[in-house]
Structures are given as structure tokens and as C-alpha cells.
Design a protein around this motif. Sequence first.
Motif, short mmCIF file in Angstrom:
data_model
loop_
_atom_site.label_atom_id
_atom_site.label_comp_id
_atom_site.label_asym_id
_atom_site.label_seq_id
_atom_site.Cartn_x
_atom_site.Cartn_y
_atom_site.Cartn_z
N TYR A 25 0.87 -1.17 0.00
CA TYR A 25 0.00 0.00 0.00
C TYR A 25 0.91 1.22 0.00
O TYR A 25 2.14 1.08 0.11
CB TYR A 25 -0.95 -0.02 1.20
N ARG A 62 -7.83 -2.72 -3.31
CA ARG A 62 -9.02 -2.86 -2.48
C ARG A 62 -8.73 -2.18 -1.15
O ARG A 62 -7.55 -1.96 -0.80
CB ARG A 62 -9.37 -4.34 -2.27
N LEU A 63 -9.78 -1.83 -0.40
CA LEU A 63 -9.58 -1.14 0.87
C LEU A 63 -9.52 -2.14 2.01
O LEU A 63 -10.29 -3.09 2.05
CB LEU A 63 -10.72 -0.15 1.15
N PRO A 68 -5.46 2.28 13.98
CA PRO A 68 -5.18 3.51 14.74
C PRO A 68 -3.85 4.17 14.36
O PRO A 68 -3.75 5.39 14.40
CB PRO A 68 -5.16 3.03 16.20
N ARG A 70 -2.70 4.70 11.70
CA ARG A 70 -2.89 5.53 10.50
C ARG A 70 -3.94 6.60 10.75
O ARG A 70 -4.56 7.11 9.82
CB ARG A 70 -3.34 4.65 9.33
N GLY A 71 -4.16 6.97 12.02
CA GLY A 71 -5.16 8.00 12.30
C GLY A 71 -6.55 7.52 11.94
O GLY A 71 -7.41 8.29 11.53
N LYS A 73 -7.44 5.61 9.47
CA LYS A 73 -7.73 5.57 8.03
C LYS A 73 -7.49 4.16 7.48
O LYS A 73 -6.58 3.46 7.93
CB LYS A 73 -6.80 6.53 7.28
N ALA A 74 -8.32 3.76 6.49
CA ALA A 74 -8.15 2.46 5.86
C ALA A 74 -6.93 2.49 4.94
O ALA A 74 -6.54 3.53 4.44
CB ALA A 74 -9.39 2.10 5.06
N LYS A 75 -6.33 1.28 4.72
CA LYS A 75 -5.25 1.17 3.73
C LYS A 75 -5.87 0.84 2.38
O LYS A 75 -6.86 0.11 2.30
CB LYS A 75 -4.33 0.01 4.10
N ARG A 76 -5.28 1.37 1.32
CA ARG A 76 -5.67 0.92 0.00
C ARG A 76 -4.59 -0.05 -0.46
O ARG A 76 -3.47 0.36 -0.79
CB ARG A 76 -5.78 2.11 -0.94
#
Lengths: 113, 896
Positions: A25, A62-63, A68, A70-71, A73-76
Motif C-alpha cells: 500500500y 481494495r480497501l 489507529p 494511521r489516524g 484511516k483504511a489502507k488501499r
Amino acid sequence: MPPQRPGDFEQQVLLAVWRLEGAAYGASVRDELEERTGAGVAQGAVYTTLIRLEKKGFVQSRLSDPTPVRGGKAKRLFRITAEGRAGVQEVRRAMDRLWEGLPAPESPTGDSV
Amino acid sequence: MPRPPRAARWLLRLLLPGSIHDAFAGDLHERFVRDHHRDPRRARRNYWRDVLSPTVLHLRREVKGMPLPPGTPPGAGRGDGTMTALLADLKFAVRMLLKAPAFTAVAVLSLALGIGPNTAIFSLVDAALLQDWGVPEPEGIVDMYSLTDDGRYFYTYYRVYELIDEGAGDVFTGVAASAQQPANVDLGGEGELLMGELVTGNYFGVLGVQPARGRDFLPEEDATPGTHPVVILSDRFWRTRLGSDPGAVGSDVRLNGRPYSVVGIAPPEFKGRIAPGIGTDFWVPVRMYPHLAPNQMSNGNLFFMGRLRDGVTTEQARAVLDAIATRYNEERPDVRSTLTIGAVNLDEVRLSPNFDDTIQAMTILLFAAVGLVLLVACVNLASFLLARATDRRKEMAVRISMGAGRGAIVRQLLVESLVLATLGGAAGLLLGLAASRLLVGIDPPVDIPLNLEVGFNLRILLFTMGVAGVAALIFGLTPALEATRAPVAATLRDESGSAGGRTKGRARGFMVAAQMALSTVLLFGAALFLRSLQAAMSLDVGFDTGPAAVVSVEPWASEMTDEEREVFVADLIREAGDLPGVTSLAATSRMPLDLGTTNTNFDIPGVEPPPNADRHVLEFAAVSPSYFATMGIDLVEGRLLDASDEDPETAAGVGLLSRAAAQRFWPGESAVGRVMFRGGDPERAVTVVGVVDDAAIWSLTESPRPYLYLPLSQGGFGRYELVARTSRSPGQVAAEIRDLAKELRPDVLVSQTGTMNDHLAYIYFLPRMAATTISLVGVLALILACVGLYGMVSYTVARRTREVGIRMALGADRGAVVGMVVRGGLLVVALGGLVGVGAAFGLGQLLERFLIGVDGLDPLALFAAPVALFALSALAAWLPARRVSRIDPVEALRSE
């Protein structure tokens, strides 16, 4: 349709995605590139290239679930496609043919067997 | 968990569409967290670099039309719409502004003139007050001073340090001490006076500052007096004086004539504990005081800093310090010691706990003044935009009839304001930075080398952007709301000159009146400051302020024995007095009005010391016999000093008192022949042989202070000011005296070579600076207001072309028509001026307390401000009004 050839930086990104198989990612690709090439790259450049590679069909994304660190946020997550592998291998073959008969570059660590 | 800079996150959200933003921001966040463990500053910098990288814009372009990856929550792609619309608005705004280049230029210039002063003041405040101390976890550092009954903080004695160091181990992990100490720093050339600190060996350790190169002081370097000449240099010294020489550590630097070995270089962010805006240039172990400060250690010029133990509060530390102070006082029952230790957290100190309040008040005053200028500029812009809105009624009507919502139109107009504000802000930023460089370039006449490093930084950028943003809202909102109120059908049918126009005309008139009121207030303030400066300069200070050469010689800063020093000073006085054209020459340890003082204490038989004190404290100067003739200070009673008072063979302890001193101690009686005992010591008697007139010592407005003059041989501390009256150019004579001093002793430091005027610049500096700044600000506001008036009258002329045409066709006189238009403009000015004068009354009352020798309702100032306003605005109204007379009635009637 003959397979499209990835550009210079595209090849680097593509190889990084391949190496990271399953765990590629934005951030990990950037780390991999910086570690392997020894040069700093902007996150924006990495991401722009990933998106372009996806448009060309060399990678798929894909997501993942948010984390946490990453604040929230989801990884792509990116995965290399068969076309992607074919693309870089095609470039490699072309380069190898061109290198034939020329002195090989010295390995920086000097211990490749 | 550390979080990336808020502004950067916000910017990223704005730049990237939601579909890609989250994943991308997550990647950056991850890297930020990792970097933050190693170096928080670098982490923030890297984050910003990634966000501001142009590749983010490439990404933005690349992503458009990209299908969302599987797993994307519904609605994640939103935000795209607003952004695209805003971009379209932006493009349109730029096109509209380019279509009216004159309008854009005037608007941007107006804004720049309004924003520039704000940026200038802010960058000064930033350089002086907002700098970090460069100390990690400053909230854990407690500064300790002695505290007087009236809440002032003072430096104190080494003994207090020892007691704190011994007794406060439960609350502090360590306590360090520091004393400010200038020294003559010589790299094998002229040498210059730089500010340093004498510090205990644990100073850097307690503060938690690591030298960037070399090492910290060793314990043995802070153990025995005078044995370890080692120095740590500031990063600035290393960069500017040593050319960042990597081999500097281990080399020698001469301080006051003696080589000191450089053991370390401080890190760039740590500028010492004098003040971040001044900066310490060198640190020397406090045990070197016998060499660098032989006369000072006993004076108690130290302050202390302690690092709180984990979980200990400043309050708890204060309780321990109170107990220590009590112990100190109990050690000294004979002198009725009343020490109180004042403790302040470092993160609450900007410069010094004594001055922070005053400086804050001055800063607020300055910001208020430049804020008013910004307001005037904003009103200008609002007024311009209002006129433009009237001209664009048709455009708006078309857009509304085509289905544009009111919100969309307001947004469009606000974006135009924002573009203007951005341009104005950028121009203002450049202007402000240039102005602040200029302001810092004005060398304040103080001994301490000021080292304000003004320059561009993120804080200044954000401040200017903030100011511009607020400005855009102020000047953009009213016209934008106004623009959408036009009756669509009527406008489209081309019924101009409807009632809406009159309302807008009135709104503009109101705005111009407000500007005029603001300008009047600022002009009145400026006039008061100028009057105060004038009053200050004409005060009688009790000594002759006429032309003279003034040279400061500092033998203490060279390696000389006391004997050598006395010979040198005597030779210098004699030979300088013989220079051609010198009519009289004197030496003194202290010039009056030099912003400093020296004092000593006395027992005076038969006179009770003041309450709460053990002895009488008297300020004094040591002077050569010719001092009174040279300075023009008259004898009142007894005799002056003469050569026999200087001769160590024949000298008895003698002194002269000022009239105020004689009156305080022996009111109504003669002071001559009285005896005082210095330090209460019967061996050190001083007999009063004469009384002289009072001279100002500290400030221009003080009531006469008790003062003592001693012979040069009895009170010199190794620094001398030579004053020479001359028929020639004083500057020239001063240079000759400096050369003479250098001839006698090539290693002597001559710290100032100037004139009486230069010397007095000390005391006039603040009033002069304040008067200059506020006058500039006032004039700027007036110019901006006149531009506003000019715009309003021009616009009136343009709108009333048809009406004027009819009037002239009916036989109206051209002059009368011009008069009518000018009168309309001046009526507005008069209204604004009247309100301004009312406000000026209030301002006068407020400023009266700050200003020297000025009545808050100074009639000249009250008169001058409105007159200047009226004269300039009459011109601003008349220039465009003239155009009326050139209107051709036939053309005018045919138009529209």
C-alpha cells in the motif's frame, strides 16, 4: 493488443508492489522504494503512479480495515496483476538483450553469488 | 499518539477528493508517527513537504474519473462537487479581476498597505517575543529571582544559590545559576563587546541542552575560582565570526585579553537565557568571575533555574523556596534581611518577568494602531466592491434568472474577495517583511548588541494569511449580500437609477465617513506622540546638552593591573585634554541618562535610614575635577573637587552631594562638612565638601534624585566616559580621543565613540520611535481614506452624468456643479471627522498616562488632525469632481 510497457518509475513501483506481495500500500511501497534505491520519493509521486498503474491494469486495489496507527484511516492495498508481471518482465528482457556483451554493473554490496 | 500538523491535514483534505484522500492521508500519517519517534520537528517538516509537493496535484488530476475500489463506504467520494465548483469560481474570479486591471491594482495595493504594517509588527513581535527558549520541556523549568515587596524580580546572591542547591533536592533534579556578563571578545583584531553568561557547570545539563559540537562543561571546570578558562560559543558566533569552522572546538578565543579554550558549540535553537531576541554569544563557568567580573560577584547578579522532579508542581517548589529564604534571612539578623524568592515557570516567561507586562501593553497598542489601518483598507475595498456590485447588477440578474442560487452568487463574490485578499496578502507580506527589516536596521542606541533575527517563517505566513482571510470576510461579505438583493425583473428591463442605487450610495457614504473617523483618531494619536517628543526634547535636564564628544573606554575588559589602569586613565585624560580645539574635558564612571545606575550604601550619623532598610542607598558617579565645568552643573554651596582629591597621597575621602540629597538628609541646614560612612565602615568616611545643582539621572521627567559625586580614584569600576567640549566637530574629536586611547594601550576596548547627541539618543529613542511609527501609521490611514473618498466621488460623478447633463442644459454654472459634488463628499468627511474627534477625546485621556509632558486634549493636536484631514480630503474630492465640468450636456442626455 500488445501489452503496454510501464515507464521507468512505473517499473520501480510495480516491482515494489510485487516484492511486497499482499502487503503493498502507499506507505509500504514508498519504504520499499526508498530502501532499495536509496533515494527519497514523495508520497504523492508513489500514489499517482499506483493510480496510473491501476488504470493501465497492471495493479488492482481494495480497501482494508482502518487502523489507529494511521489516524483511523483504511489502507488501499495493491496487488500486481498478470499483465503487470508480464509488463515488467518484458522490459527486463528487452534490457537484458541490450546489456548483452557489455560489462555488468558492480554490485554495491559485492557479495552476490 | 502524535498527530500531524492540523493545517497540513486540513489542506490535504481540501486538495484531494474524498475517494483517495483517506488512504493517502493514512499513508502519510503512518510515516509521520514513525518519524515522530526519532525527531518530532523533522516529522512535521516531512509531513508538510509531502502535502505541499506538486505531486499531490498530479495525484488529484490522475484520480478524476477513477472508479472507486471495492470496499469503499458509500458517500466517500463526496466533496468532489464542492471542490470542482470552487475551482470554477476561482477561474471565473481571476478572469473577472483581469478584466478590470485598474480596479484590481488599486484594490491589491490598498490591501497591501493595510496588511503590510500588520505583518511588519507581527514579524518584529515574532522575532522578539515568540521565539522558543530552545529548551526541551520548558514547563518543567522554574526560574528563581529575589522578589521585592512591590512584585519586582531581581538578581541575587551566590549564597542563595548554595542554599537552594543544598535544600531543594526534593523538588528539583538540579539547579543552575547564570549571570549576564559582557566581555571584549577578540579574534585577533579590534575586539567587540558581546553578551555572555557566567554559568554554573550544570547549566546545560539542568536545561537539557546538548552542545551541538564538542562537550559540556566538566565538574572540575566549575570547582575552583579562576583556574579553567574554557568557553562554549553560541551557534551564531560560530557561524558569523568563525565561518562555521569545524575545527573551532579546541581553538582559543580571547575574552578580555585572556585566551579561553573553546570546548563546545551550543545548538542553533538554544540562544541562552538572556532573551531569545538578544541571544547569548558565549558561556563561561561562573568560577571564572575573578577574571571576567572582578567587581561584580559580590553584587548579587545571579538568577537560578531548576528542573522540577517528575510529579512536583511549581507550587510545591515555592513552599520549599520560602523555607530556604527564611533560613537565609535568619543567617543575617544584623542586616534585617528580607529575602523572598520569586519562582516563575520558564514557559510563562517571554523576556523577563519584570517587563513582560509592559511589553505586552506596548504590543497591544501597536497592534491596535495597525489594526485600525487594516480596517480602513478593508472599508476601502468594501466600498470599491459595492460600487462594482452596482455595475454588475445586470450580470447578477442574468445569473439569477438562469437559475443560480443566491448562495452560489454569494460564494462566487466571496471567492473574488478571497483572490483579492490573497494577492493583497502576498503583496502585504513582502511589504511587511521589507518594513520589519528596515525597523530592525534602526540601531537602538543601547550597549547590548540586539540580535533580532527577523525573516520569513511559517508563523508569519500563517498570520498574514489569517489577516488577509479576515479582511476578505470584512470587505467581501456586505457587497456580496448586497449584490443579490437587486430586483431581477427591473434590472433586466434596464431600469437603472432605481431606489437600490441610493441605498448603496448611502452605504458607501457611511463607509467613507467611518474611514475618516478612524483616520482622525490615528492622526490625533500621532500628533500627541509628536508633541510629546517635542516636549521631551525641550525639557531642562540640569546639564549642558550642547555639542560634545563622548567616548566610552573600558579598561576592565583588558588584562591590566589596577596600577596600570590608573596610569592609563590619567594619561588619557591629560593628553585628550590637550587635543587641539578641546576647551574642556572630563571623565566620569557614569553619564547621566545612560539608562543605568551604580549605587552604594552609607551610615549617616544623626539621620535615620528609610523604613525597611539598614542604610541609606545613594546612587553615585566617580568624576574627574573638571566634570562640573564640562557638564555645566553649578556649585550651590562649598567647593568643587580639585586635583588634590585625586592624589592618593593627600586624598581624604570627600564627595559632593546633589541639592536633592543635601535637602533630604539635612533639610534647611548646610550639608558641607558632614560625614557619611560607606558601608557603615568607620574607616571609609566620606566628607561632604560641596553641594551642586540637580541633574536628571534616570529619566527626563523624574523629580530630582539624591546623587553623590566621588573623586575618580574612589569609585571607578574600570569603565570611563570621556566628555570633551570643543569648538571643532565633536565626532572628529571623539575619533581622535579613541585613537589616542589605542595609542596608549593598543589592547584597550573603546566601546563607543560618539557625541552628546548620540548619547541622548538613548533617552529619546523610545519616544522618537513611538512617534515615528504612529505618525507613519496615521499618514497611511489618511492616504487610504482619501483613496476611498476619491473612489466614492468618482463613482458619484459617473452615476450622476445624466443628472448633471440636465442641470447644465438648464443653465447651471460649471463651478456650481463641481461645488455641489465636492460638497457632497466633504459632508461625509465632516461627519466622519466629527465622530473621530469625539473618539480622540477618549484616546487622549488614555494616552495621557503614557506620554511625557502632554495634555491629553492638546489643543494643537486636536486642531491639526481635523485640518490635515479636511485639506487632504478636499483635494481627494475635488480631483474627480472636476470631471463633472467636462461633461457635455448633449452627450450626457443622449447616453443610456
